[in-house]
Motif scaffolding. Structure first.
Motif, PDB file in Angstrom:
ATOM      1  N   ASN A  66     -60.894  16.074  21.507  1.00 43.96           N
ATOM      2  CA  ASN A  66     -59.848  15.570  22.409  1.00 43.96           C
ATOM      3  C   ASN A  66     -60.293  14.276  23.089  1.00 43.96           C
ATOM      4  OD1 ASN A  66     -61.663  16.414  24.360  1.00 43.96           O
ATOM      5  ND2 ASN A  66     -60.214  17.708  25.477  1.00 43.96           N
ATOM      6  N   ILE A  67     -61.258  13.611  22.484  1.00 41.89           N
ATOM      7  CA  ILE A  67     -61.712  12.300  22.959  1.00 41.89           C
ATOM      8  C   ILE A  67     -60.916  11.229  22.226  1.00 41.89           C
ATOM      9  CG2 ILE A  67     -63.687  10.713  23.054  1.00 41.89           C
ATOM     10  CD1 ILE A  67     -65.474  13.282  23.085  1.00 41.89           C
ATOM     11  N   CYS A  68     -60.365  10.266  22.962  1.00 36.13           N
ATOM     12  CA  CYS A  68     -59.535   9.239  22.333  1.00 36.13           C
ATOM     13  C   CYS A  68     -59.730   7.906  23.034  1.00 36.13           C
ATOM     14  CB  CYS A  68     -58.062   9.641  22.380  1.00 36.13           C
ATOM     15  SG  CYS A  68     -56.993   8.553  21.401  1.00 36.13           S
ATOM     16  N   LYS A  69     -59.799   6.854  22.244  1.00 35.76           N
ATOM     17  CA  LYS A  69     -60.019   5.515  22.803  1.00 35.76           C
ATOM     18  C   LYS A  69     -58.734   4.869  23.304  1.00 35.76           C
ATOM     19  CE  LYS A  69     -59.665   3.057  18.357  1.00 35.76           C
ATOM     20  NZ  LYS A  69     -60.384   2.219  17.373  1.00 35.76           N
ATOM     21  N   TRP A  70     -57.570   5.429  22.930  1.00 35.72           N
ATOM     22  CA  TRP A  70     -56.301   4.826  23.306  1.00 35.72           C
ATOM     23  C   TRP A  70     -55.723   5.467  24.554  1.00 35.72           C
ATOM     24  CZ3 TRP A  70     -56.090   0.394  21.187  1.00 35.72           C
ATOM     25  CH2 TRP A  70     -56.452   0.183  19.859  1.00 35.72           C
TER      26      TRP A  70
ATOM     27  N   ASN B 170     -57.117   9.569  31.462  1.00 36.97           N
ATOM     28  CA  ASN B 170     -56.982  10.851  32.148  1.00 36.97           C
ATOM     29  C   ASN B 170     -58.362  11.444  32.418  1.00 36.97           C
ATOM     30  OD1 ASN B 170     -56.309  13.341  33.174  1.00 36.97           O
ATOM     31  ND2 ASN B 170     -55.085  13.992  31.413  1.00 36.97           N
ATOM     32  N   LYS B 171     -58.791  11.369  33.656  1.00 35.17           N
ATOM     33  CA  LYS B 171     -60.127  11.848  34.033  1.00 35.17           C
ATOM     34  C   LYS B 171     -60.172  13.350  34.300  1.00 35.17           C
ATOM     35  CE  LYS B 171     -61.366   7.564  33.872  1.00 35.17           C
ATOM     36  NZ  LYS B 171     -62.026   7.067  32.636  1.00 35.17           N
ATOM     37  N   LYS B 172     -59.023  14.010  34.258  1.00 33.56           N
ATOM     38  CA  LYS B 172     -58.985  15.444  34.542  1.00 33.56           C
ATOM     39  C   LYS B 172     -59.193  16.294  33.291  1.00 33.56           C
ATOM     40  CE  LYS B 172     -55.901  14.832  38.501  1.00 33.56           C
ATOM     41  NZ  LYS B 172     -54.592  15.190  39.107  1.00 33.56           N
ATOM     42  N   VAL B 173     -59.201  15.650  32.133  1.00 33.04           N
ATOM     43  CA  VAL B 173     -59.379  16.394  30.885  1.00 33.04           C
ATOM     44  C   VAL B 173     -60.837  16.798  30.723  1.00 33.04           C
ATOM     45  CG1 VAL B 173     -59.177  16.305  28.367  1.00 33.04           C
ATOM     46  CG2 VAL B 173     -57.507  15.110  29.796  1.00 33.04           C
ATOM     47  N   GLU B 174     -61.063  18.034  30.355  1.00 33.31           N
ATOM     48  CA  GLU B 174     -62.403  18.476  29.994  1.00 33.31           C
ATOM     49  C   GLU B 174     -62.609  18.151  28.511  1.00 33.31           C
ATOM     50  OE1 GLU B 174     -65.205  22.508  29.854  1.00 33.31           O
ATOM     51  OE2 GLU B 174     -63.190  22.591  30.751  1.00 33.31           O
ATOM     52  N   ARG B 175     -63.387  17.120  28.257  1.00 31.17           N
ATOM     53  CA  ARG B 175     -63.512  16.611  26.890  1.00 31.17           C
ATOM     54  C   ARG B 175     -64.433  17.488  26.046  1.00 31.17           C
ATOM     55  NH1 ARG B 175     -59.474  12.679  26.339  1.00 31.17           N
ATOM     56  NH2 ARG B 175     -59.291  11.609  28.363  1.00 31.17           N
ATOM     57  N   TYR B 176     -64.141  17.500  24.745  1.00 27.44           N
ATOM     58  CA  TYR B 176     -65.000  18.219  23.808  1.00 27.44           C
ATOM     59  C   TYR B 176     -64.953  17.534  22.454  1.00 27.44           C
ATOM     60  CZ  TYR B 176     -61.045  20.170  21.249  1.00 27.44           C
ATOM     61  OH  TYR B 176     -59.924  20.300  20.474  1.00 27.44           O
TER      62      TYR B 176
ATOM     63  N   GLU C  22     -62.392  28.424  22.869  1.00 25.06           N
ATOM     64  CA  GLU C  22     -62.703  27.714  24.112  1.00 25.06           C
ATOM     65  C   GLU C  22     -62.178  26.286  24.118  1.00 25.06           C
ATOM     66  OE1 GLU C  22     -66.338  27.438  21.367  1.00 25.06           O
ATOM     67  OE2 GLU C  22     -64.850  28.955  21.962  1.00 25.06           O
ATOM     68  N   CYS C  23     -61.753  25.784  22.965  1.00 27.48           N
ATOM     69  CA  CYS C  23     -61.248  24.405  22.881  1.00 27.48           C
ATOM     70  C   CYS C  23     -59.728  24.321  22.964  1.00 27.48           C
ATOM     71  CB  CYS C  23     -61.700  23.753  21.570  1.00 27.48           C
ATOM     72  SG  CYS C  23     -63.485  23.630  21.386  1.00 27.48           S
ATOM     73  N   ARG C  24     -59.055  25.402  22.655  1.00 29.79           N
ATOM     74  CA  ARG C  24     -57.599  25.331  22.487  1.00 29.79           C
ATOM     75  C   ARG C  24     -56.877  24.887  23.752  1.00 29.79           C
ATOM     76  NH1 ARG C  24     -56.182  30.552  18.587  1.00 29.79           N
ATOM     77  NH2 ARG C  24     -57.948  30.242  17.160  1.00 29.79           N
ATOM     78  N   SER C  25     -57.324  25.368  24.893  1.00 31.82           N
ATOM     79  CA  SER C  25     -56.661  24.999  26.143  1.00 31.82           C
ATOM     80  C   SER C  25     -57.020  23.587  26.596  1.00 31.82           C
ATOM     81  CB  SER C  25     -57.025  25.995  27.249  1.00 31.82           C
ATOM     82  OG  SER C  25     -58.418  25.964  27.506  1.00 31.82           O
ATOM     83  N   LYS C  26     -58.001  22.967  25.958  1.00 31.31           N
ATOM     84  CA  LYS C  26     -58.427  21.613  26.331  1.00 31.31           C
ATOM     85  C   LYS C  26     -57.693  20.539  25.535  1.00 31.31           C
ATOM     86  CE  LYS C  26     -63.054  23.436  27.254  1.00 31.31           C
ATOM     87  NZ  LYS C  26     -64.469  23.455  26.812  1.00 31.31           N
ATOM     88  N   TYR C  27     -57.101  20.943  24.405  1.00 33.19           N
ATOM     89  CA  TYR C  27     -56.383  19.968  23.568  1.00 33.19           C
ATOM     90  C   TYR C  27     -54.920  19.964  24.003  1.00 33.19           C
ATOM     91  CZ  TYR C  27     -55.603  17.076  19.450  1.00 33.19           C
ATOM     92  OH  TYR C  27     -55.301  16.017  18.602  1.00 33.19           O
ATOM     93  N   THR C  28     -54.686  19.391  25.187  1.00 35.78           N
ATOM     94  CA  THR C  28     -53.368  19.453  25.815  1.00 35.78           C
ATOM     95  C   THR C  28     -52.681  18.105  25.725  1.00 35.78           C
ATOM     96  OG1 THR C  28     -54.474  19.037  27.926  1.00 35.78           O
ATOM     97  CG2 THR C  28     -53.926  21.326  27.393  1.00 35.78           C
ATOM     98  N   LEU C  29     -51.952  17.891  24.644  1.00 36.30           N
ATOM     99  CA  LEU C  29     -51.185  16.653  24.500  1.00 36.30           C
ATOM    100  C   LEU C  29     -50.001  16.645  25.458  1.00 36.30           C
ATOM    101  CD1 LEU C  29     -51.116  16.349  20.607  1.00 36.30           C
ATOM    102  CD2 LEU C  29     -52.906  15.659  22.208  1.00 36.30           C
TER     103      LEU C  29
END
Length: 351
Positions: free
Chosen positions: A63-67, A78-84, A302-309
């Motif tokens: 869920n890391i993106c340069k755009w 978005n600084k609130k995202v827990e990146r993985y 553990e990643c599914r809730s972090k990939y929040t488009l």
């Protein structure tokens, strides 16, 4: 009423419409003519793919993106995202678990994360294809150069998903800072030239768009002739600048699924998680309107809730086997036949 029915019949018979008739259809469709449209789309779906629903195993690898796309919850600002980020072993393990469950297509999806170089992706693809001879590998990792696309195809990647999001250039620039629509379009053209099964698509309900505006998206898709089309409703995310905007509707999404099925009779057409998020029966309604693909999530729990488009994303913490059986049951109850083969576009052959 007769005029709109005649236009739907023309679309059904010719798989195309003059631009002005397409706009008229989008603007004048009412509930009764929409039912007729959906029935015609289902007839085309049944003719080309029967009652099958192809299952894809979705693995959200980062869920890391340069755009900084304004509608997206994993935008770079978005600084609130827990990146993985999944490493190679985690990706291969997720695919192996999916393979044991019967999946034969794996979709590696993520933000545009510079960690995933050609070397790393090539290694993953080669290992998957060497171990499992009967699978298809789909990538959905954003824009890359021609040489990168070619290298990954040569490594064994079969499909590439790259939605254009909107063909409205002014809106595209507004929503995609420092990005250019022409680069997205060129990437799609490159992918098709190389030999991929190519997927594009657009968001429904973006701020400022009306139904008639989707005619340009549809015309673009007809010209591109992709093998897959992914459309879904825009759903606002609380940590983006569009958090207070009104989202797209299931009604409009299903209408456009039906039109796409008639425009592109052979296309692979997912009923997306976003559609299922805003309408509990959205995916089943999508199948009856011409959709024929579903993508259950095989990502580590553990990643599914972090990939929040977007907000409210429908995901499950169930074991993958349990989730698969639940989805299979819902597909069967809706009157369709779940299939876990590769499920290629019926007209595609690898170069």
């Amino acid at each position: 009423m007769d005029k709109i029915i005649n236009i739907i019949d023309e679309l059904y018979e010719k798989s195309n419409l003059p631009d002005e008739k397409l706009v008229f259809l989008l603007e004048k469709l009412d509930d009764k003519s929409r039912d007729y449209l959906i029935n015609k789309a289902y007839q085309v779906r049944k003719k080309n793919y029967g009652d099958t629903v192809y299952f894809r195993g979705l693995i959200e690898i980062s869920n890391i993106c340069k755009w900084n796309c304004q509608y997206c919850g994993i935008q770079s600002s978005n600084k609130k995202v827990e990146r993985y980020r999944l490493n190679e072993k985690e990706i291969l393990d997720s695919c192996h678990k999916g393979y044991l469950l019967g999946y034969r297509t794996f979709v590696l999806q993520g933000g545009e994360d510079s960690y995933f170089t050609d070397d790393i992706l090539e290694s993953i693809i080669v290992k998957l294809k060497e171990k499992y001879e009967d699978i298809a590998v789909t990538l959905s990792l954003g824009e890359r150069g021609y040489d990168s696309f070619k290298r990954l195809y040569n490594a064994g990647a079969d499909r590439y998903l790259l939605r254009h999001e909107t063909i409205n250039e002014d809106l595209y620039k507004k929503l995609h800072p420092k990005m250019e629509l022409k680069n997205r379009v060129k990437s799609l053209e490159n992918l098709k030239e190389i030999g991929y099964q190519v997927g594009s698509g657009f968001l429904i309900g973006l701020p400022g768009l009306e139904m008639k505006d989707y005619a340009k998206d549809l015309i673009f898709l007809k010209k591109l002739e992709p093998h897959m089309v992914g459309i879904g409703p825009f759903i606002p995310h609380k940590d983006t600048s569009l958090k207070d905007e009104k989202g797209g509707t299931a009604y409009d999404t299903i209408t456009l699924l039906a039109i796409i099925r008639l425009l592109l009779p052979d296309v692979l057409l997912p009923a997306t998680t976003a559609l299922g998020t805003i309408d509990p029966q959205g995916r089943e309604k999508g199948f009856r309107a011409g959709a024929n693909v579903i993508m259950p999530n095989l990502s580590p729990y553990e990643c599914r809730s972090k990939y929040t488009l977007y907000d409210g994303k429908k995901f499950s913490n169930n074991e993958s086997a349990e989730e698969k059986e639940k989805i299979i049951k819902s597909v069967i109850e809706a009157g369709f036949k779940p299939i876990l083969t590769r499920g290629d576009n019926i007209k595609w052959k690898r170069k």
